[in-house]
Design a protein around this motif. Sequence first.
Motif, PDB file in Angstrom:
ATOM      1  N   ASP A 272      86.656  91.491   2.358  1.00 31.33           N
ATOM      2  CA  ASP A 272      87.513  91.286   3.533  1.00 31.33           C
ATOM      3  C   ASP A 272      86.770  91.825   4.743  1.00 31.33           C
ATOM      4  O   ASP A 272      86.900  92.988   5.110  1.00 31.33           O
ATOM      5  CB  ASP A 272      88.843  92.022   3.358  1.00 31.33           C
ATOM      6  N   THR A 283      93.555  89.528   2.352  1.00 34.81           N
ATOM      7  CA  THR A 283      92.509  88.521   2.528  1.00 34.81           C
ATOM      8  C   THR A 283      93.134  87.312   3.210  1.00 34.81           C
ATOM      9  O   THR A 283      94.239  86.895   2.857  1.00 34.81           O
ATOM     10  CB  THR A 283      91.934  88.126   1.145  1.00 34.81           C
ATOM     11  N   ASP A 302      86.648  84.482  -3.672  1.00 36.06           N
ATOM     12  CA  ASP A 302      87.781  85.419  -3.625  1.00 36.06           C
ATOM     13  C   ASP A 302      88.864  84.854  -2.695  1.00 36.06           C
ATOM     14  O   ASP A 302      88.711  84.849  -1.481  1.00 36.06           O
ATOM     15  CB  ASP A 302      87.291  86.787  -3.125  1.00 36.06           C
TER      16      ASP A 302
END
Length: 646
Positions: A272, A283, A302
Amino acid sequence: MPRKVDYGFRYEDDNYDVYEDYDYDYADDYDYEEEENGIAPVTKAKQEASRTGVWRCPICTYDNENSMSACDICGVLRNPLVKVNNKGDTAAAAFKFDAPSPDDLVSNGLRSVKSKSKGEDSRGRGTNFLVESELAANGLVSSSTSVTRERHNGVEENDSTSGSGNKPETFNTRMDTESLPSKSGKARSIIERKTESISQYIPEKWMTPNNKDDGLSQLNLAIVGHVDSGKSTLSGRMLHLLGRISQKEMHKYEKEAKQQGKGSFAFAWALDESAEERERGITMTVGVAFFTSRKYHVVLLDSPGHRDFVPNMISGATQADAAILVVDASMGSFEAGIDAIGGQTREHAQLIRSFGVDQIIIVVNKMDVVEYSKERFDVIKQKLGTFLRSCGFKDSSILWIPASAMENQNLVANPSEARLSWFKGPSLLDAIDSLQLPERDYSKPLLMPICDVIKSQSQGQVTACGKLESGAIRTGSKVLVMPSGITATARSLERDSQLCNIARAGDNVTVNLQGIEGNQVTAGGVICHPDYPVQVTNRLQLKILVLDISTPIVMGSQLEFHIHHAKEAARIVKILSLLDPKTGNTTKKSPRCLLAKQNAIVEVVLQGPVCVEEYSSCRALGRVFLRSSGRTIALGIVTQVIKREE
Ligand code: GTP
Ligand code: MG
């Protein structure tokens, strides 16, 4: 899908101090006083920002440049509701094209997401998706539509027509004799392009892999799951354990996270990267990173777990070969994720399955919080297992891993924690190595949907990122960039952040393009073989499966249309027929409306053109998601690409 992380070549370990006091035990360090589930308190969203030249996203409140037609952060369209005339007219003319200026098309890649404003709270609505197997069961995907893949093992086998059913593909709806609109609204020059039938395509020898020389294959692995389940922490921890994040970098994250009162997010900060993601502790855009296991070069995707960012999750996870679904074992948290209303465990599992992913690793994370209890693990396995089976996952394709990302249990080695000694299965890394690569489409011409564009103004370079869905590319290849219709040369290629000469179907690469301007390459576009351009249209026939909706879909309904990395405002212009879910036969022609769980053939008109293929020809470019008001309301496949409306 903004791609923001690249842990391919960051080994700056020289000069670093060894931090022996490095403390990975953040269990006491949670900082939720201002947040619930990592979500910032509700801020009143304004429709338009007071700053001139920008519009404020009503969902995440990010201030977008006026020229952006969709929010740069959460993907919500600026003007999704277009007026429909009361006759339900089918013309596309009702769409007001909100043209971005060329400057704004510069980069969807590493553009900064660091100054985004606070987001509003989530909408609290759940989504119920049906999956590819259900599409099949409902007659939406017939077994004959599966892409033929058995002929990729020899260049001599050169007839590559198979994917499009038995009908020869003629590309008669391609943009070969039309002028192409640019996103800037200016008509491009007429393209006099000869297109070939796919049946005539013969892959060259270098396009098919030679197992002896090619080394490890890439595995595109999406990390999905409910908000706050620990996806980024798990990803960051794996990268650190496997040497992709140096101790020095890790210490920096830890220090900065602690300074901001977010100590428990240190590993997540590796993924992040933006200030807003760090401030909110969630996120927002898909983080991309790489590591190498014994068997694969793994591309980690991710995904955001927050429901406001499902469009970004779709864009990233659509590239997945397999997925890790992370669930939070804590009491109440697992239950929130699996909840039918608003549970992203459920939503992500269903979405992932509908992308065609059939292998899934379930990481039951935060086992430390439940004292590594076998009973808790078994309850979760039983409840989630039932749900996953209903999504179409086979028991034999599901791997269950109890773990703690925070306490480094069962990630790259078997657990050291005595309370987890009851678990005799593989570690997460071993589980990843046990995944099988899906078949790759080497026998067809190059198709690479562009998920990001990075433009270096100083060096005048344009780089496109994405996964090759079919075919191959090598340094020096001439490629056609659609929808701009400009031919460019692949100056260099990178895979796993390493320069490479050849990339083939399945590879996730960055392609440095020569001979093209930054504004001629857009995320949502497609790089293709010059003689086999992808189709481009704003009118499509779809076979759809309506999800659990409360408001019927009628002619004129306004939707968000998502396909690979592209999204456009769309309108239903025809409801052609209702289908029997079992046989796929027409049960009613021209129904007035569509209700939950119905299968139908519809026609949609899009606000702008998209690059698309029929599902039978290329699954990745023919799989669509229809959303409205932040919910996915239908899944579908492209059955016919209709000639573009001007
Ligand atoms: P989104 O991307 O916003 O959906 O969240 P996420 O799933 O990436 O979760 P993230 O990694 O940001 O972690 C959320 C919180 O859970 C952080 O405070 C982490 O420290 C914490 N966390 C993650 N893994 C573990 C774990 O194994 N044990 C404990 N106790 N906490 C964890
Ligand atoms: Mg995250």
